[in-house]
Design a protein around this motif. Structure first.
Motif, PDB file in Angstrom:
ATOM      1  N   LEU A  46      12.393  -7.100   8.871  1.00  0.00           N
ATOM      2  CA  LEU A  46      13.739  -6.839   9.363  1.00  0.00           C
ATOM      3  C   LEU A  46      14.713  -7.859   8.798  1.00  0.00           C
ATOM      4  CD1 LEU A  46      12.993  -6.040  13.109  1.00  0.00           C
ATOM      5  CD2 LEU A  46      13.267  -4.443  11.204  1.00  0.00           C
ATOM      6  N   ASP A  47      15.909  -7.399   8.505  1.00  0.00           N
ATOM      7  CA  ASP A  47      16.957  -8.229   7.924  1.00  0.00           C
ATOM      8  C   ASP A  47      17.381  -9.316   8.904  1.00  0.00           C
ATOM      9  OD1 ASP A  47      18.837  -8.907   5.947  1.00  0.00           O
ATOM     10  OD2 ASP A  47      20.396  -7.757   6.943  1.00  0.00           O
ATOM     11  N   GLY A  48      17.587 -10.500   8.379  1.00  0.00           N
ATOM     12  CA  GLY A  48      18.196 -11.566   9.163  1.00  0.00           C
ATOM     13  C   GLY A  48      17.276 -12.319  10.090  1.00  0.00           C
ATOM     14  N   GLY A  49      16.002 -12.157  10.006  1.00  0.00           N
ATOM     15  CA  GLY A  49      15.171 -12.920  10.922  1.00  0.00           C
ATOM     16  C   GLY A  49      13.743 -13.068  10.468  1.00  0.00           C
ATOM     17  N   GLY A  50      13.377 -12.334   9.458  1.00  0.00           N
ATOM     18  CA  GLY A  50      12.021 -12.431   8.965  1.00  0.00           C
ATOM     19  C   GLY A  50      10.981 -11.804   9.870  1.00  0.00           C
ATOM     20  N   GLU A  51      11.429 -11.074  10.896  1.00  0.00           N
ATOM     21  CA  GLU A  51      10.493 -10.392  11.791  1.00  0.00           C
ATOM     22  C   GLU A  51       9.808  -9.269  11.037  1.00  0.00           C
ATOM     23  OE1 GLU A  51       9.730 -10.916  15.105  1.00  0.00           O
ATOM     24  OE2 GLU A  51      10.972 -12.714  15.050  1.00  0.00           O
ATOM     25  N   LEU A  52       8.494  -9.164  11.206  1.00  0.00           N
ATOM     26  CA  LEU A  52       7.740  -8.092  10.571  1.00  0.00           C
ATOM     27  C   LEU A  52       7.470  -6.994  11.599  1.00  0.00           C
ATOM     28  CD1 LEU A  52       5.148 -10.145   8.484  1.00  0.00           C
ATOM     29  CD2 LEU A  52       7.290  -9.108   7.702  1.00  0.00           C
ATOM     30  N   LEU A  53       7.562  -5.784  11.119  1.00  0.00           N
ATOM     31  CA  LEU A  53       7.359  -4.611  11.964  1.00  0.00           C
ATOM     32  C   LEU A  53       6.393  -3.689  11.239  1.00  0.00           C
ATOM     33  CD1 LEU A  53       8.389  -3.066  14.514  1.00  0.00           C
ATOM     34  CD2 LEU A  53      10.170  -2.131  13.059  1.00  0.00           C
ATOM     35  N   GLU A  54       5.362  -3.254  11.934  1.00  0.00           N
ATOM     36  CA  GLU A  54       4.388  -2.339  11.344  1.00  0.00           C
ATOM     37  C   GLU A  54       4.695  -0.926  11.827  1.00  0.00           C
ATOM     38  OE1 GLU A  54      -0.342  -1.679  11.730  1.00  0.00           O
ATOM     39  OE2 GLU A  54       0.295  -3.729  11.329  1.00  0.00           O
ATOM     40  N   LEU A  55       4.817  -0.001  10.880  1.00  0.00           N
ATOM     41  CA  LEU A  55       5.172   1.384  11.196  1.00  0.00           C
ATOM     42  C   LEU A  55       4.219   2.351  10.520  1.00  0.00           C
ATOM     43  CD1 LEU A  55       9.004   1.151  10.476  1.00  0.00           C
ATOM     44  CD2 LEU A  55       7.937   1.286  12.725  1.00  0.00           C
ATOM     45  N   PRO A  56       4.010   3.514  11.132  1.00  0.00           N
ATOM     46  CA  PRO A  56       3.270   4.553  10.427  1.00  0.00           C
ATOM     47  C   PRO A  56       4.096   5.042   9.240  1.00  0.00           C
ATOM     48  CG  PRO A  56       3.522   5.095  12.764  1.00  0.00           C
ATOM     49  CD  PRO A  56       4.377   3.899  12.482  1.00  0.00           C
ATOM     50  N   VAL A  57       3.445   5.245   8.102  1.00  0.00           N
ATOM     51  CA  VAL A  57       4.144   5.691   6.897  1.00  0.00           C
ATOM     52  C   VAL A  57       4.851   7.023   7.144  1.00  0.00           C
ATOM     53  CG1 VAL A  57       3.809   6.418   4.488  1.00  0.00           C
ATOM     54  CG2 VAL A  57       2.647   4.399   5.345  1.00  0.00           C
ATOM     55  N   GLU A  58       4.308   7.861   8.038  1.00  0.00           N
ATOM     56  CA  GLU A  58       4.921   9.160   8.310  1.00  0.00           C
ATOM     57  C   GLU A  58       6.357   9.040   8.827  1.00  0.00           C
ATOM     58  OE1 GLU A  58       1.849   8.627  10.705  1.00  0.00           O
ATOM     59  OE2 GLU A  58       1.035   8.527   8.687  1.00  0.00           O
TER      60      GLU A  58
END
Length: 95
Positions: free
Chosen positions: A31-43
């Protein structure tokens, strides 16, 4: 917790960069502006997304879905109360 009338429902947007697409159909985005990582289904991502692609992510309240779910739960609770023979709101279960 905010009252329902206080919720504006205005969608929120943020930018993100695809860090990597993993085997098993998962994508990790930063995510922009914080380096937070988010895992999402490719779908959930646009077809053909690759490492390094930039995304715009929009998150919005779905008040209609929430209302519908609340009605289903209320109906189920009433059916269970009728089935158990208890008074409305009375709990009847054994431990």
């Amino acid at each position: 917790m905010a009252e329902e009338s206080e919720k504006t429902g205005k969608p929120r947007r943020t930018r993100a960069v695809v860090d990597r697409v993993e085997d098993g159909g998962r994508a990790v985005v930063e995510l922009d502006g914080g380096g937070e990582l988010l895992e999402l289904p490719v779908e959930l991502l646009p077809e053909g997304v690759e490492d390094g692609d930039h995304l715009t992510i929009t998150v919005a309240l779905d008040k209609e879905s929430r209302s519908s779910a609340a009605e289903r739960i209320k109906s189920l609770r009433e059916r269970l109360e009728r089935r158990s023979g208890t008074s409305p709101g009375q709990k009847d279960f054994k431990l």
